[in-house]
Design an enzyme around this catalytic site. Sequence first.
Site, PDB file in Angstrom:
ATOM      1  N   THR A 201       0.852  -1.190   0.000  1.00  0.00           N
ATOM      2  CA  THR A 201       0.000   0.000   0.000  1.00  0.00           C
ATOM      3  C   THR A 201       0.880   1.229   0.000  1.00  0.00           C
ATOM      4  OG1 THR A 201      -1.722  -1.127   1.273  1.00  0.00           O
ATOM      5  CG2 THR A 201      -1.683   1.270   1.422  1.00  0.00           C
ATOM      6  N   ARG A 229     -13.848  -8.115  -1.337  1.00  0.00           N
ATOM      7  CA  ARG A 229     -13.052  -7.973  -0.106  1.00  0.00           C
ATOM      8  C   ARG A 229     -12.586  -6.522   0.090  1.00  0.00           C
ATOM      9  NH1 ARG A 229      -7.428  -6.311   1.120  1.00  0.00           N
ATOM     10  NH2 ARG A 229      -6.803  -7.433   2.995  1.00  0.00           N
ATOM     11  N   VAL A 230     -12.728  -6.038   1.305  1.00  0.00           N
ATOM     12  CA  VAL A 230     -12.213  -4.723   1.672  1.00  0.00           C
ATOM     13  C   VAL A 230     -11.145  -4.934   2.730  1.00  0.00           C
ATOM     14  CG1 VAL A 230     -12.782  -2.531   2.776  1.00  0.00           C
ATOM     15  CG2 VAL A 230     -14.376  -3.546   1.136  1.00  0.00           C
ATOM     16  N   GLY A 231      -9.995  -4.311   2.551  1.00  0.00           N
ATOM     17  CA  GLY A 231      -8.899  -4.493   3.498  1.00  0.00           C
ATOM     18  C   GLY A 231      -8.865  -3.416   4.559  1.00  0.00           C
TER      19      GLY A 231
HETATM   20  N1  ASP Z   1      -2.953  -3.624   3.676  1.00  0.00           N
HETATM   21  C1  ASP Z   1      -3.256  -3.925   2.302  1.00  0.00           C
HETATM   22  C2  ASP Z   1      -4.475  -4.811   2.262  1.00  0.00           C
HETATM   23  O1  ASP Z   1      -4.559  -5.770   3.016  1.00  0.00           O
HETATM   24  C3  ASP Z   1      -2.128  -4.560   1.559  1.00  0.00           C
HETATM   25  C4  ASP Z   1      -0.742  -4.111   1.929  1.00  0.00           C
HETATM   26  O2  ASP Z   1      -0.538  -3.010   2.410  1.00  0.00           O
HETATM   27  O3  ASP Z   1       0.213  -4.904   1.762  1.00  0.00           O
HETATM   28  O4  ASP Z   1      -5.348  -4.582   1.470  1.00  0.00           O
END
Ligand code: ASP
Length: 354
Positions: A201, A229-231
């Site tokens: 990210t 999916r929402v992270g």
């Molecule tokens: N945190 C992000 C997600 O899970 C991915 C990442 O930052 O590596 O969507």
Amino acid sequence: MYRLIILFGLINATFAAKPIVVGTWVFSLGGTQSAWNDLKNGADGVDSLVSGCSYCEQGNCGLTVGFGGSPDESGETTLDALIYDGKTMDVGAVADLRRVKNAVGVAKHVLQHTKHSILAGDQATEFAKQMGFTEESLSTNVSTDMWETWRNGNCQPNYWKNVDPDPTQYCGPYTPLNRNNIRFHNIVSDSEIDIHLTHDTIGMVVIDNDDNIVAGTSTNGLRHKIAGRVGDSPIAGSGAYADNEVGGACATGDGDTMLRFVPSFLAVEEMRNGKTPKEAADEAIARISKHYPNFSGAVIAVNKNGEVGAACNYMVEFPYTVMTDDYSEPQILTVPCTNTPREFKGKYCAGNAK
Ligand code: ASP
């Protein structure tokens, strides 16, 4: 090109400077520069952060942020993005945004033109179109190839469990396993470790010329995530958090695990209670790794004086970028991580997911 000054082993960033821009991973260099340029031209924290994250969304930060990045299970590239304004304690975010490239720009419109905080999915796309954004495909030959390779490899790895057919061997569609057959497992399998290498990210914290603190994110989320999916990245307090009275923080990593612990909020609260940014980031990471020692992720914390600290888990090291008046170009700092897996030692440098 940037002249990279890599400060290996600089665990505590002891400088304090304002204004400041901080970004996750090496790939944020261009975004940090872009945010900084706008700050110096008089932009406020929100616009500078939008500039920095937008730079990544234009295809400048690898295959995990922006169009053509990590596709979901259906082959579509989507985006999550967040802006947290520490002056107004207001939030704009989009989750699972489809067919619009500039997710953080749409998040700014959620912030400035709605009384809501998060818009999601196709309805977020409709909102974006009303606000003047173009609807267009986010797929490229590269993202289509990524998806086809994954499909042809029996959809491995994926994020299903306790379904039939066995998701570790086969593609869906799946149905839930009969209760008696459910096998809950808490160990990280090899395929899950592979997943750690394929998501990142852009997270940013900006302190602007008026001492306002803004934090935010943009990401494709997990590669081959289940559609919908929402992270953690668009979730206030999890992906990012800011409070002018204290500081700001942002996070990157295994979002499904991290969002349970709202680590950006925790890091800011730890600073409120007197911790340094480094101590605060350490605590935010430790709170998660206590329960999930194999979670892969990082947190950056910045206090209102412009001091910076970071912490990370289950990687070798975490690189992040910083720009202040003290430098002629953004700098890369690195912090060593806790719980580095033996198999990563010497062969994995975090932050450049392919
Ligand atoms: N945190 C992000 C997600 O899970 C991915 C990442 O930052 O590596 O969507």
